[in-house]
Design a protein around this motif. Structure first.
Motif, PDB file in Angstrom:
ATOM      1  N   GLU A  48       3.939  79.740  42.819  1.00 44.74           N
ATOM      2  CA  GLU A  48       2.473  79.665  42.800  1.00 44.74           C
ATOM      3  C   GLU A  48       2.038  78.620  43.829  1.00 44.74           C
ATOM      4  O   GLU A  48       1.726  77.481  43.487  1.00 44.74           O
ATOM      5  N   ARG A  56      -0.133  76.663  46.404  1.00 43.18           N
ATOM      6  CA  ARG A  56      -1.548  76.320  46.498  1.00 43.18           C
ATOM      7  C   ARG A  56      -1.790  75.620  47.839  1.00 43.18           C
ATOM      8  O   ARG A  56      -1.257  74.545  48.098  1.00 43.18           O
ATOM      9  N   SER A  59      -4.638  80.237  46.599  1.00 33.97           N
ATOM     10  CA  SER A  59      -3.441  80.213  45.769  1.00 33.97           C
ATOM     11  C   SER A  59      -2.767  81.584  45.819  1.00 33.97           C
ATOM     12  O   SER A  59      -3.434  82.617  45.732  1.00 33.97           O
TER      13      SER A  59
END
Lengths: 171, 178
Positions: A105, A107, A121
């Motif tokens: 994930e 970002r 993201s």
């Protein structure tokens, strides 16, 4: 001669694993660390980047070392079965490390003229989990191999002696 | 060949097909996602045309209309399309001792738009209305009595929901009153 060939094979596979588990991910994350789109900087935070690279390097080194022992071992030997099983488990941990290091994930901060104006993201957790599933099936296969090599040790040795006339079983 | 080895080869062939399919899905999906998100491809246009914000001070209300279009030039469905605008209003609050600056959220409308099939385009309008709490506004505040800031979120999933991406823009100045 066979022994040197096995060692050579081990070195080749070790190099392949160094490239695929360490070099390619390192170059990819370094490349996406700071991208500029239409004059706007898309930046991966330094802390997140270092965390990802640390876990990739740690498991990448272990996998590459195990790959050497796996591929340099004689075919259908208990040693090969053991290292193949260990390598697959390490591969699973390597994929899992993508999740807990934050690589699934990502970002990216959007920086416009020094000011942080938001973030992008990208979540690939489902994809990584699916790969984990495939690797889990491979664990079953390697476990099966391991027990097969132990239970059929006699047959495997007879076959090996027959094909390598006058040779010694060094496994 | 021993029967155990034959069984092993069958399982291995199954795993190979599975891994190759998965790799094909991830490569095709990744490539298509990059193609869609590429700014020069013009596949995602938010807003697509003039953004309309009607501020009605007399009725203490505001309306927002954002036309947009999203094209799916990839090979999989673009799913779970989600848009959200949030508007915050900053003002001097007369109910506090020193007319302290207060920020309140006056608009927050999340909207989902389902999926877009490959090769198709979604052309729609995002709209919503909010109310302005004007009873405690210090109209003599400088430089402006009211200041408006917007936040924007766009998210969607791709490649059989294996990838999800979110774009979030925070606190962009929309304007001021008067």
């Amino acid at each position: 001669m066979g022994r040197f060939l096995n060692i050579f094979k081990g070195i080749i596979y070790m190099c392949v694993y160094i490239v695929t588990t360490m070099v390619i991910p390192f170059l990819t994350f370094t490349w996406v660390k700071e991208v500029q789109i239409l004059g706007v900087d898309i930046v991966l935070t330094q802390n997140e980047y270092e965390n990802i690279i640390f876990w990739i390097s740690a498991f990448g080194l272990l996998i590459s070392a195990t790959a050497f022992f796996n591929y340099s071992s004689p075919k259908q030997s208990i040693r090969k079965g053991t290292f193949a099983l260990v390598q697959i488990i390490l591969n699973c941990l390597y994929i899992w490390s993508y999740k807990f290091s934050g690589a699934t994930e990502l970002r990216f901060e959007i920086v416009f003229e020094i000011t942080n104006v938001g973030f992008i993201s990208i979540n690939v957790q489902n994809m990584v989990m699916l790969y984990m599933g495939v690797y889990f099936l491979t664990i079953i296969l390697k476990g099966y191999d391991f027990f097969d090599f132990i239970l059929n040790r006699k047959t495997i040795r007879e076959k090996r002696y027959k094909t390598t006339a006058g040779g010694n079983d060094l496994s | 060949m021993r029967p155990s080895r034959v069984f092993r080869w069958i399982v291995r062939a199954f795993l190979l097909v599975f891994t190759l399919s998965l790799s094909a899905v991830s490569i095709l999906g990744g490539w298509s996602a990059v193609t869609i998100l590429n700014p020069s491809s013009d596949d995602i246009n938010i807003p697509d045309g003039p953004l309309t914000v009607n501020l009605d001070i007399g009725n203490s209300s505001m309306d927002i209309l954002v036309p947009f279009n999203i094209s799916n030039g990839g090979v999989y469905d673009l799913s779970n399309i989600f848009l959200r605008f949030q508007v915050e209003m900053t003002f001097g609050n007369t109910s506090t001792l020193n007319n302290d600056t207060t920020t309140v959220q006056i608009f927050d409308t999340p909207q989902s738009y389902g999926s877009i099939l490959p090769g198709q385009t979604l052309k729609a309008n995002y709209s919503g209305s909010g109310s302005l709490p004007l009873s405690e506004v210090d109209w003599f505040r400088s430089p402006y009595a009211l200041e408006f800031y917007a936040s924007f979120t766009f998210s969607a999933s791709y490649s059989l929901n294996l990838y999800t991406f979110t774009v979030n823009i925070i606190n962009i100045s929309l304007g001021h009153y008067p």
